[in-house]
Design a protein around this motif. Structure first.
Motif, PDB file in Angstrom:
ATOM      1  N   UNK A  58      -6.284  61.098 -74.919  1.00 33.10           N
ATOM      2  CA  UNK A  58      -7.138  61.873 -75.821  1.00 33.10           C
ATOM      3  C   UNK A  58      -6.614  63.297 -75.879  1.00 33.10           C
ATOM      4  N   UNK A  59      -6.740  63.908 -77.050  1.00 32.44           N
ATOM      5  CA  UNK A  59      -6.299  65.290 -77.248  1.00 32.44           C
ATOM      6  C   UNK A  59      -7.398  66.078 -77.930  1.00 32.44           C
ATOM      7  N   UNK A  60      -7.577  67.313 -77.484  1.00 32.17           N
ATOM      8  CA  UNK A  60      -8.475  68.267 -78.130  1.00 32.17           C
ATOM      9  C   UNK A  60      -7.643  69.456 -78.572  1.00 32.17           C
ATOM     10  N   UNK A  61      -7.879  69.929 -79.785  1.00 33.72           N
ATOM     11  CA  UNK A  61      -7.129  71.078 -80.304  1.00 33.72           C
ATOM     12  C   UNK A  61      -8.094  72.071 -80.940  1.00 33.72           C
ATOM     13  N   UNK A  62      -7.738  73.325 -80.876  1.00 30.77           N
ATOM     14  CA  UNK A  62      -8.511  74.378 -81.534  1.00 30.77           C
ATOM     15  C   UNK A  62      -7.595  75.556 -81.816  1.00 30.77           C
ATOM     16  N   UNK A  63      -7.897  76.347 -82.844  1.00 30.98           N
ATOM     17  CA  UNK A  63      -7.029  77.473 -83.202  1.00 30.98           C
ATOM     18  C   UNK A  63      -7.212  78.658 -82.266  1.00 30.98           C
ATOM     19  N   UNK A  64      -6.170  79.476 -82.187  1.00 28.93           N
ATOM     20  CA  UNK A  64      -6.255  80.760 -81.512  1.00 28.93           C
ATOM     21  C   UNK A  64      -5.503  81.780 -82.367  1.00 28.93           C
ATOM     22  N   UNK A  65      -5.784  83.037 -82.159  1.00 24.53           N
ATOM     23  CA  UNK A  65      -5.299  84.082 -83.059  1.00 24.53           C
ATOM     24  C   UNK A  65      -4.158  84.913 -82.488  1.00 24.53           C
ATOM     25  N   UNK A  66      -3.639  84.550 -81.313  1.00 25.63           N
ATOM     26  CA  UNK A  66      -2.650  85.417 -80.663  1.00 25.63           C
ATOM     27  C   UNK A  66      -1.210  84.917 -80.768  1.00 25.63           C
ATOM     28  N   UNK A  67      -0.957  83.966 -81.694  1.00 27.29           N
ATOM     29  CA  UNK A  67       0.397  83.477 -81.939  1.00 27.29           C
ATOM     30  C   UNK A  67       0.998  82.768 -80.724  1.00 27.29           C
ATOM     31  N   UNK A  68       0.138  82.158 -79.910  1.00 31.93           N
ATOM     32  CA  UNK A  68       0.589  81.386 -78.750  1.00 31.93           C
ATOM     33  C   UNK A  68       0.152  79.933 -78.901  1.00 31.93           C
ATOM     34  N   UNK A  69       0.961  79.045 -78.355  1.00 29.72           N
ATOM     35  CA  UNK A  69       0.553  77.652 -78.193  1.00 29.72           C
ATOM     36  C   UNK A  69       0.343  77.420 -76.709  1.00 29.72           C
ATOM     37  N   UNK A  70      -0.861  77.059 -76.335  1.00 28.17           N
ATOM     38  CA  UNK A  70      -1.198  76.796 -74.935  1.00 28.17           C
ATOM     39  C   UNK A  70      -1.479  75.313 -74.787  1.00 28.17           C
ATOM     40  N   UNK A  71      -0.735  74.645 -73.899  1.00 28.56           N
ATOM     41  CA  UNK A  71      -0.876  73.198 -73.706  1.00 28.56           C
ATOM     42  C   UNK A  71      -1.232  72.913 -72.260  1.00 28.56           C
ATOM     43  N   UNK A 108      -3.053  66.270 -68.426  1.00 29.03           N
ATOM     44  CA  UNK A 108      -3.217  65.573 -67.141  1.00 29.03           C
ATOM     45  C   UNK A 108      -3.083  64.078 -67.348  1.00 29.03           C
ATOM     46  N   UNK A 109      -2.354  63.439 -66.420  1.00 26.03           N
ATOM     47  CA  UNK A 109      -2.171  62.001 -66.467  1.00 26.03           C
ATOM     48  C   UNK A 109      -2.981  61.296 -65.401  1.00 26.03           C
ATOM     49  N   UNK A 110      -2.952  59.963 -65.391  1.00 24.17           N
ATOM     50  CA  UNK A 110      -3.813  59.194 -64.483  1.00 24.17           C
ATOM     51  C   UNK A 110      -3.349  59.167 -63.037  1.00 24.17           C
ATOM     52  N   UNK A 111      -2.140  59.640 -62.768  1.00 27.17           N
ATOM     53  CA  UNK A 111      -1.602  59.598 -61.409  1.00 27.17           C
ATOM     54  C   UNK A 111      -1.635  60.962 -60.742  1.00 27.17           C
ATOM     55  N   UNK A 112      -2.449  61.868 -61.295  1.00 24.85           N
ATOM     56  CA  UNK A 112      -2.573  63.197 -60.729  1.00 24.85           C
ATOM     57  C   UNK A 112      -1.576  64.198 -61.271  1.00 24.85           C
ATOM     58  N   UNK A 113      -0.725  63.784 -62.249  1.00 27.74           N
ATOM     59  CA  UNK A 113       0.229  64.729 -62.822  1.00 27.74           C
ATOM     60  C   UNK A 113      -0.520  65.762 -63.656  1.00 27.74           C
ATOM     61  N   UNK A 114      -0.067  66.986 -63.568  1.00 29.12           N
ATOM     62  CA  UNK A 114      -0.631  68.057 -64.382  1.00 29.12           C
ATOM     63  C   UNK A 114       0.501  68.853 -65.010  1.00 29.12           C
ATOM     64  N   UNK A 115       0.284  69.274 -66.230  1.00 31.07           N
ATOM     65  CA  UNK A 115       1.286  70.041 -66.965  1.00 31.07           C
ATOM     66  C   UNK A 115       0.566  71.140 -67.719  1.00 31.07           C
ATOM     67  N   UNK A 116       1.056  72.360 -67.604  1.00 30.55           N
ATOM     68  CA  UNK A 116       0.446  73.481 -68.317  1.00 30.55           C
ATOM     69  C   UNK A 116       1.540  74.456 -68.720  1.00 30.55           C
ATOM     70  N   UNK A 117       1.468  74.922 -69.951  1.00 32.53           N
ATOM     71  CA  UNK A 117       2.445  75.878 -70.445  1.00 32.53           C
ATOM     72  C   UNK A 117       1.810  76.699 -71.553  1.00 32.53           C
ATOM     73  N   UNK A 118       2.217  77.948 -71.650  1.00 36.04           N
ATOM     74  CA  UNK A 118       1.803  78.813 -72.745  1.00 36.04           C
ATOM     75  C   UNK A 118       3.060  79.452 -73.305  1.00 36.04           C
ATOM     76  N   UNK A 119       3.254  79.349 -74.608  1.00 38.33           N
ATOM     77  CA  UNK A 119       4.523  79.785 -75.193  1.00 38.33           C
ATOM     78  C   UNK A 119       4.286  80.411 -76.554  1.00 38.33           C
ATOM     79  N   UNK A 120       5.168  81.321 -76.969  1.00 44.80           N
ATOM     80  CA  UNK A 120       5.059  81.903 -78.315  1.00 44.80           C
ATOM     81  C   UNK A 120       5.213  80.830 -79.391  1.00 44.80           C
ATOM     82  N   UNK A 121       4.448  80.937 -80.433  1.00 45.27           N
ATOM     83  CA  UNK A 121       4.482  79.959 -81.517  1.00 45.27           C
ATOM     84  C   UNK A 121       5.874  79.860 -82.142  1.00 45.27           C
TER      85      UNK A 121
END
Length: 396
Positions: free
Chosen positions: A63-76, A79-92
């Protein structure tokens, strides 16, 4: 073989519930979608040839949830079922170096280029929660791709129509081809977005997607077997990329949309390769390698068509014989020992989950033996039951 100390289990909350809770409360318009995992019955390597791929949906979802932001960044955040986590914030506007970030960053940009997303998109929050394990041959990343794309496209008037879903699947596959180093199996995006609870028959000669009954109608349960979970399989990535590039070049040379349309394809392709090599083209493959790959694609396409016919006519023996029959030589890595083990322990059929792109095995086990089979295999392997799912949907 790796020891599986605990059976694979999904959280009690659905990924949709989890993604709603995890998504940042930015006050923007939040759109949520989910998509199923996918499994391949036959034909995973014949799309560039114009062949036929048979694949189905899985009950496990992302499942994915998305919403807009105004600072020209993409924040992702994912999380997967085996405890994996991934997080990143990057310029658009800056291409990220990380492979997974680049895959989903590229998906956003491709949706903008194809005018599914507005060119005024300034930034996004993207959150993914998945129950599909990476490494099981069940299309974990494809499920996330489809869920993200559908969530981003949720406001489109045609979001639930077949032509728009086909377009969205093509956009997903194009984005991953362009921005990811992993090999793309286009049928997974198509089936995740357009499939049903049976087996989808994707014919790349005309782009059609039709349905056939699932193998479960033949008194079997289906399992994914793997020595380990958590990492994508990349061993044959270079070989598949080279063979696909060769097929695409051959199509261009002969002026056909696919080599499946070319009479006497293997002989004519070898003649073309020999002519290139005689002219000093050092990039041309070995003629015998080219012949083997075209013959493999021809054979796999015929097997896929025969399997679809067997499913539709309810001829179980014919179906499982086809699944067990050896493929033409292809030089790709396959989990042959695990296939043999599954058959020895009672599977009426077993084959690689996706030759060259997965090290897992899909096993078909008689219903009366399935619990015992799964328990015995789980002592040494990762076992995930493959039950039918539903196509991607926007979550209201």
């Amino acid at each position: 073989m790796a020891v599986c100390k605990t059976p694979f289990e999904t959280p009690s909350q659905s990924p949709v519930q989890r993604v709603r809770a995890a998504h940042p409360s930015s006050g923007g318009d939040v759109q949520v979608a989910s998509a199923p995992g996918t499994w391949v019955l036959l034909g995973e390597n014949v799309d560039h040839f114009g062949g036929v791929t048979l694949a189905g949906t899985v009950a496990l979802r992302a499942a994915a949830a998305v919403s807009p932001r105004e600072d020209n960044l993409i924040s992702i955040s994912a999380r997967g079922p085996l405890g994996q986590e991934f997080a990143v914030q990057m310029p658009y506007d800056d291409t990220p170096a990380d492979g997974l970030a680049r895959r989903w960053w590229g998906l956003v940009h491709t949706l903008v280029q194809r005018q599914v997303l507005s060119r005024d998109t300034a930034g996004l929050d993207i959150t993914v929660e998945s129950d599909v394990p990476v490494g099981a041959g069940l299309g974990a990343l494809y499920a996330a791709d489809a869920a993200i794309a559908l969530a981003l496209a949720a406001g489109h008037d045609d979001v639930d129509t077949a032509p728009f879903r086909a377009r969205l699947a093509e956009i997903c596959s194009h984005a991953v081809t362009s921005y990811s180093s992993l090999i793309v199996l286009r049928a997974r995006h198509s089936v995740a977005l357009r499939g049903a609870d049976g087996v989808s028959v994707v014919d790349y000669a005309d782009g059609s997607l039709t349905q056939a009954p699932p193998p479960s109608h033949h008194g079997v349960r289906v399992f994914s077997l793997a020595e380990g979970l958590g990492e994508p399989f990349v061993q044959s990535r270079k070989e598949i990329a080279e063979r696909r590039a060769f097929i695409d070049a051959a199509c261009t040379n002969f002026g056909v949309a696919s080599l499946r349309q070319l009479p006497e394809a293997s002989a004519r392709v070898v003649q073309w390769i020999e002519a290139r090599r005689s002219a000093g083209d050092e990039m041309a493959p070995e003629p015998e390698v080219a012949r083997r790959w075209v013959q493999f694609c021809e054979s796999e396409t015929l097997r896929s068509l025969a399997a679809a016919k067997a499913l539709r006519s309810r001829r179980a023996n014919e179906l499982f014989t086809l699944l067990n029959s050896p493929a033409e030589p292809h030089d790709l890595a396959t989990p042959d020992a695990l296939v043999a083990l599954a058959r020895e322990r009672g599977a009426v059929s077993a084959r690689p989950a996706a030759t060259g792109t997965s090290n897992a095995v899909i096993a078909f086990v008689p219903v009366q033996d399935a619990d015992e089979f799964a328990a015995a295999m789980a002592r040494e392997l990762e076992v995930v039951e493959v039950t039918a799912g539903e196509p991607a949907r926007v979550e209201g």
